[in-house]
Motif scaffolding. Structure first.
Motif, PDB file in Angstrom:
ATOM      1  N   ALA A   1       0.859  -1.184   0.000  1.00  0.00           N
ATOM      2  CA  ALA A   1       0.000   0.000   0.000  1.00  0.00           C
ATOM      3  C   ALA A   1       0.895   1.234   0.000  1.00  0.00           C
ATOM      4  O   ALA A   1       1.897   1.288   0.703  1.00  0.00           O
ATOM      5  N   ARG A   2       0.542   2.205  -0.795  1.00  0.00           N
ATOM      6  CA  ARG A   2       1.287   3.461  -0.812  1.00  0.00           C
ATOM      7  C   ARG A   2       0.909   4.233   0.442  1.00  0.00           C
ATOM      8  O   ARG A   2      -0.254   4.589   0.630  1.00  0.00           O
ATOM      9  N   ALA A   3       1.891   4.472   1.302  1.00  0.00           N
ATOM     10  CA  ALA A   3       1.638   5.086   2.604  1.00  0.00           C
ATOM     11  C   ALA A   3       2.269   6.470   2.678  1.00  0.00           C
ATOM     12  O   ALA A   3       3.436   6.647   2.323  1.00  0.00           O
ATOM     13  N   GLU A   4       1.509   7.434   3.144  1.00  0.00           N
ATOM     14  CA  GLU A   4       1.994   8.795   3.307  1.00  0.00           C
ATOM     15  C   GLU A   4       2.263   9.038   4.793  1.00  0.00           C
ATOM     16  O   GLU A   4       1.395   8.780   5.634  1.00  0.00           O
ATOM     17  N   ILE A   5       3.466   9.511   5.104  1.00  0.00           N
ATOM     18  CA  ILE A   5       3.866   9.755   6.490  1.00  0.00           C
ATOM     19  C   ILE A   5       3.748  11.243   6.782  1.00  0.00           C
ATOM     20  O   ILE A   5       4.233  12.075   6.015  1.00  0.00           O
ATOM     21  N   TYR A   6       3.101  11.556   7.910  1.00  0.00           N
ATOM     22  CA  TYR A   6       2.908  12.936   8.347  1.00  0.00           C
ATOM     23  C   TYR A   6       3.537  13.113   9.722  1.00  0.00           C
ATOM     24  O   TYR A   6       3.557  12.185  10.529  1.00  0.00           O
ATOM     25  N   ALA A   7       4.027  14.321   9.987  1.00  0.00           N
ATOM     26  CA  ALA A   7       4.601  14.641  11.292  1.00  0.00           C
ATOM     27  C   ALA A   7       4.016  15.959  11.770  1.00  0.00           C
ATOM     28  O   ALA A   7       3.730  16.854  10.970  1.00  0.00           O
ATOM     29  N   SER A   8       3.829  16.068  13.089  1.00  0.00           N
ATOM     30  CA  SER A   8       3.351  17.332  13.648  1.00  0.00           C
ATOM     31  C   SER A   8       3.987  17.540  15.015  1.00  0.00           C
ATOM     32  O   SER A   8       4.229  16.600  15.764  1.00  0.00           O
ATOM     33  N   ALA A   9       4.252  18.808  15.300  1.00  0.00           N
ATOM     34  CA  ALA A   9       4.840  19.168  16.585  1.00  0.00           C
ATOM     35  C   ALA A   9       3.841  18.835  17.682  1.00  0.00           C
ATOM     36  O   ALA A   9       2.633  19.016  17.518  1.00  0.00           O
ATOM     37  N   SER A  10       4.340  18.340  18.798  1.00  0.00           N
ATOM     38  CA  SER A  10       3.458  17.971  19.904  1.00  0.00           C
ATOM     39  C   SER A  10       2.927  19.197  20.629  1.00  0.00           C
ATOM     40  O   SER A  10       1.912  19.134  21.291  1.00  0.00           O
ATOM     41  N   GLU A  11       3.621  20.310  20.504  1.00  0.00           N
ATOM     42  CA  GLU A  11       3.191  21.536  21.175  1.00  0.00           C
ATOM     43  C   GLU A  11       2.313  22.355  20.241  1.00  0.00           C
ATOM     44  O   GLU A  11       2.595  22.483  19.060  1.00  0.00           O
ATOM     45  N   GLY A  12       1.250  22.910  20.786  1.00  0.00           N
ATOM     46  CA  GLY A  12       0.390  23.775  19.993  1.00  0.00           C
ATOM     47  C   GLY A  12      -0.531  22.990  19.083  1.00  0.00           C
ATOM     48  O   GLY A  12      -0.612  21.779  19.130  1.00  0.00           O
ATOM     49  N   ASN A  13      -1.219  23.719  18.252  1.00  0.00           N
ATOM     50  CA  ASN A  13      -2.175  23.132  17.315  1.00  0.00           C
ATOM     51  C   ASN A  13      -1.584  23.122  15.917  1.00  0.00           C
ATOM     52  O   ASN A  13      -2.037  23.826  15.037  1.00  0.00           O
ATOM     53  N   ARG A  14      -0.561  22.336  15.685  1.00  0.00           N
ATOM     54  CA  ARG A  14       0.135  22.309  14.406  1.00  0.00           C
ATOM     55  C   ARG A  14      -0.560  21.369  13.436  1.00  0.00           C
ATOM     56  O   ARG A  14      -0.972  20.267  13.791  1.00  0.00           O
ATOM     57  N   VAL A  15      -0.675  21.811  12.198  1.00  0.00           N
ATOM     58  CA  VAL A  15      -1.228  20.975  11.127  1.00  0.00           C
ATOM     59  C   VAL A  15      -0.153  19.968  10.737  1.00  0.00           C
ATOM     60  O   VAL A  15       1.015  20.332  10.584  1.00  0.00           O
ATOM     61  N   PRO A  16      -0.510  18.684  10.592  1.00  0.00           N
ATOM     62  CA  PRO A  16       0.484  17.691  10.180  1.00  0.00           C
ATOM     63  C   PRO A  16       1.136  18.048   8.848  1.00  0.00           C
ATOM     64  O   PRO A  16       0.468  18.531   7.940  1.00  0.00           O
ATOM     65  N   ILE A  17       2.435  17.807   8.743  1.00  0.00           N
ATOM     66  CA  ILE A  17       3.216  18.087   7.545  1.00  0.00           C
ATOM     67  C   ILE A  17       3.533  16.764   6.855  1.00  0.00           C
ATOM     68  O   ILE A  17       4.030  15.838   7.495  1.00  0.00           O
ATOM     69  N   HIS A  18       3.242  16.676   5.556  1.00  0.00           N
ATOM     70  CA  HIS A  18       3.587  15.469   4.794  1.00  0.00           C
ATOM     71  C   HIS A  18       5.106  15.431   4.663  1.00  0.00           C
ATOM     72  O   HIS A  18       5.715  16.378   4.179  1.00  0.00           O
ATOM     73  N   VAL A  19       5.729  14.324   5.116  1.00  0.00           N
ATOM     74  CA  VAL A  19       7.185  14.254   5.097  1.00  0.00           C
ATOM     75  C   VAL A  19       7.757  13.189   4.169  1.00  0.00           C
ATOM     76  O   VAL A  19       8.901  13.290   3.736  1.00  0.00           O
TER      77      VAL A  19
END
Length: 102
Positions: free
Chosen positions: A62-80
């Motif tokens: 399966a083609r999987a997209e990995i996202y990361a977001s800062a644990s602090e604040g209300n950050r929108v996940p970033i596609h990495v």
């Protein structure tokens, strides 16, 4: 397995990671024969104090997209990164760079 870093090469600690298939947003649509519905593998993965992380629950082929977001604040996940794993494969992602200004 990977290492999350900023554009300067400094580790991003305690960031949350999530994995989703490309068709995850269409998951609620009726399934047609031969078509995968999609998946989300949110197992609460976080980077450690050195920026390292381990993701689990990614189905094979399966083609999987990995996202990361800062644990602090209300950050929108970033596609990495986008990956496709074969059955039984463990993938070493190496350093995954995140541009925090995106």
């Amino acid at each position: 397995i990977g290492h999350l870093a900023d554009t300067e090469g400094d580790p991003l600690t305690e960031w949350t990671l999530a994995v989703r298939s490309e068709d995850f947003s269409r998951r609620k649509q009726p399934q047609t024969p031969g078509r995968r519905i999609g998946f989300s593998a949110d197992d609460g993965a976080k980077t450690d104090l050195a920026g390292y992380f381990r993701l689990q629950g990614i189905p094979p082929n399966a083609r999987a997209e990995i996202y990361a977001s800062a644990s602090e604040g209300n950050r929108v996940p970033i596609h990495v990164k986008t990956v496709t794993l074969r059955a039984g494969q463990m993938l070493e992602l190496g350093v995954v760079t995140v541009n925090e200004t995106e």
